[in-house]
Design an enzyme around this catalytic site. Structure first.
Site, PDB file in Angstrom:
ATOM      1  N   GLY A  41     -75.743 -43.031  55.505  1.00  0.00           N
ATOM      2  CA  GLY A  41     -75.066 -44.010  54.635  1.00  0.00           C
ATOM      3  C   GLY A  41     -75.532 -43.843  53.218  1.00  0.00           C
ATOM      4  O   GLY A  41     -75.282 -44.745  52.434  1.00  0.00           O
ATOM      5  N   LYS A  64     -58.903 -43.027  72.004  1.00  0.00           N
ATOM      6  CA  LYS A  64     -58.859 -43.318  70.663  1.00  0.00           C
ATOM      7  C   LYS A  64     -57.964 -44.657  70.085  1.00  0.00           C
ATOM      8  O   LYS A  64     -58.419 -45.355  69.257  1.00  0.00           O
ATOM      9  CB  LYS A  64     -58.472 -42.128  69.634  1.00  0.00           C
ATOM     10  N   HIS A 105     -65.544 -35.216  51.318  1.00  0.00           N
ATOM     11  CA  HIS A 105     -65.860 -33.982  51.878  1.00  0.00           C
ATOM     12  C   HIS A 105     -66.650 -33.252  51.233  1.00  0.00           C
ATOM     13  O   HIS A 105     -66.486 -33.000  49.824  1.00  0.00           O
ATOM     14  CB  HIS A 105     -64.695 -33.390  52.586  1.00  0.00           C
TER      15      HIS A 105
HETATM   16  C1  GAR Z   1     -71.749 -36.596  52.929  1.00  0.00           C
HETATM   17  O1  GAR Z   1     -71.970 -35.670  52.467  1.00  0.00           O
HETATM   18  C2  GAR Z   1     -70.148 -36.406  53.373  1.00  0.00           C
HETATM   19  O2  GAR Z   1     -69.522 -35.851  52.549  1.00  0.00           O
HETATM   20  C3  GAR Z   1     -70.076 -35.813  54.633  1.00  0.00           C
HETATM   21  O3  GAR Z   1     -71.099 -36.546  55.365  1.00  0.00           O
HETATM   22  C4  GAR Z   1     -72.243 -36.806  54.734  1.00  0.00           C
HETATM   23  C5  GAR Z   1     -72.849 -38.327  54.916  1.00  0.00           C
HETATM   24  O4  GAR Z   1     -73.782 -38.515  54.132  1.00  0.00           O
HETATM   25  N1  GAR Z   1     -68.710 -36.110  55.125  1.00  0.00           N
HETATM   26  C6  GAR Z   1     -68.285 -35.014  56.191  1.00  0.00           C
HETATM   27  O5  GAR Z   1     -68.689 -34.006  56.279  1.00  0.00           O
HETATM   28  C7  GAR Z   1     -66.698 -35.519  56.536  1.00  0.00           C
HETATM   29  N2  GAR Z   1     -66.056 -34.380  57.003  1.00  0.00           N
HETATM   30  P1  GAR Z   1     -74.257 -40.045  54.007  1.00  0.00           P
HETATM   31  O6  GAR Z   1     -74.557 -40.491  55.568  1.00  0.00           O
HETATM   32  O7  GAR Z   1     -75.808 -39.914  53.623  1.00  0.00           O
HETATM   33  O8  GAR Z   1     -73.142 -40.670  53.247  1.00  0.00           O
END
Ligand code: GAR
Length: 196
Positions: A12, A65, A109
């Site tokens: 998060g 889902k 992403h």
């Molecule tokens: C982030 O880097 C986001 O871009 C990626 O997950 C991470 C979450 O980090 N999302 C994806 O890969 C979606 N396909 P966080 O929990 O520290 O924000």
């Protein structure tokens, strides 16, 4: 004031960056719900500290889902959500959510889409030995990381970078770019309504 939902599955750090930006008054919106599919994820602790209401669920407790998305839609309606921002939500959005909030769901992403969609985009870019990767913010459609691109920022991979140092660089960019894009979208949406 627009009301927004954040969806997350992990640590998060993006939720934190967005909430900090809201608290500083940079994003004219209220975060009225965090949706999380991993009840043990650290993002839930962050949300509690930030006093953001949480809806946490486990997909395996539902038969499909569609079933858990119906419950999510109900929670979003109760929270009067205008926009959904996915911040590390590691599930493909299904028909039920798209029918209810199509065009109002945005994702971040960690690659320059259409390169490296799907899981572990940072690892994919690192293994492919590309010199440039980055971050994409895009609208969500029924595909995997395929919706219209809103903004992108590049990150250069240095020879001395490791998978871990690349992740740090990418996340630093994410924490700037996502709040900026959210501010623009929310501000434009509020202005559009003012004109009506
Ligand atoms: C982030 O880097 C986001 O871009 C990626 O997950 C991470 C979450 O980090 N999302 C994806 O890969 C979606 N396909 P966080 O929990 O520290 O924000």
């Amino acid at each position: 004031m627009k009301k927004i939902a954040l969806f997350a599955s992990g640590s998060g750090s993006n939720v934190q960056a967005i909430a900090d930006s809201v608290q500083k008054g940079e994003i004219p919106a209220e975060i009225t719900i965090l949706v999380c599919d991993q009840p043990d994820a650290y993002v839930i602790k962050r949300a509690e500290k930030l006093q953001i209401p949480v809806f946490a669920f486990r997909a395996k407790d539902y038969s499909s889902k569609a079933e858990f998305e119906r419950e999510i839609v109900q929670k979003l309606q109760e929270a009067e959500v205008d926009y959904i921002f996915l911040a590390g939500y590691m599930r493909l959005i299904g028909e039920t959510l798209l029918n209810a909030y199509g065009g109002k769901i945005v994702n971040i992403h960690p690659s320059l889409l259409p390169a490296f969609p799907g899981k572990d985009a940072i690892g994919q870019a690192f293994t492919a030995r590309v010199k440039i990767t980055g971050v994409t913010v895009h609208f969500v459609d029924e595909g995997m990381d395929t919706g219209p691109i809103i903004d992108q920022e590049m990150v250069r991979i240095a020879n001395e970078d490791t998978r871990e140092s690349l992740q740090v660089k990418i996340q630093q960019v994410e924490h700037q770019l996502y709040p900026k894009v959210i501010r623009q979208l929310v501000t434009e949406a509020s202005r559009g309504e003012g004109k009506k």
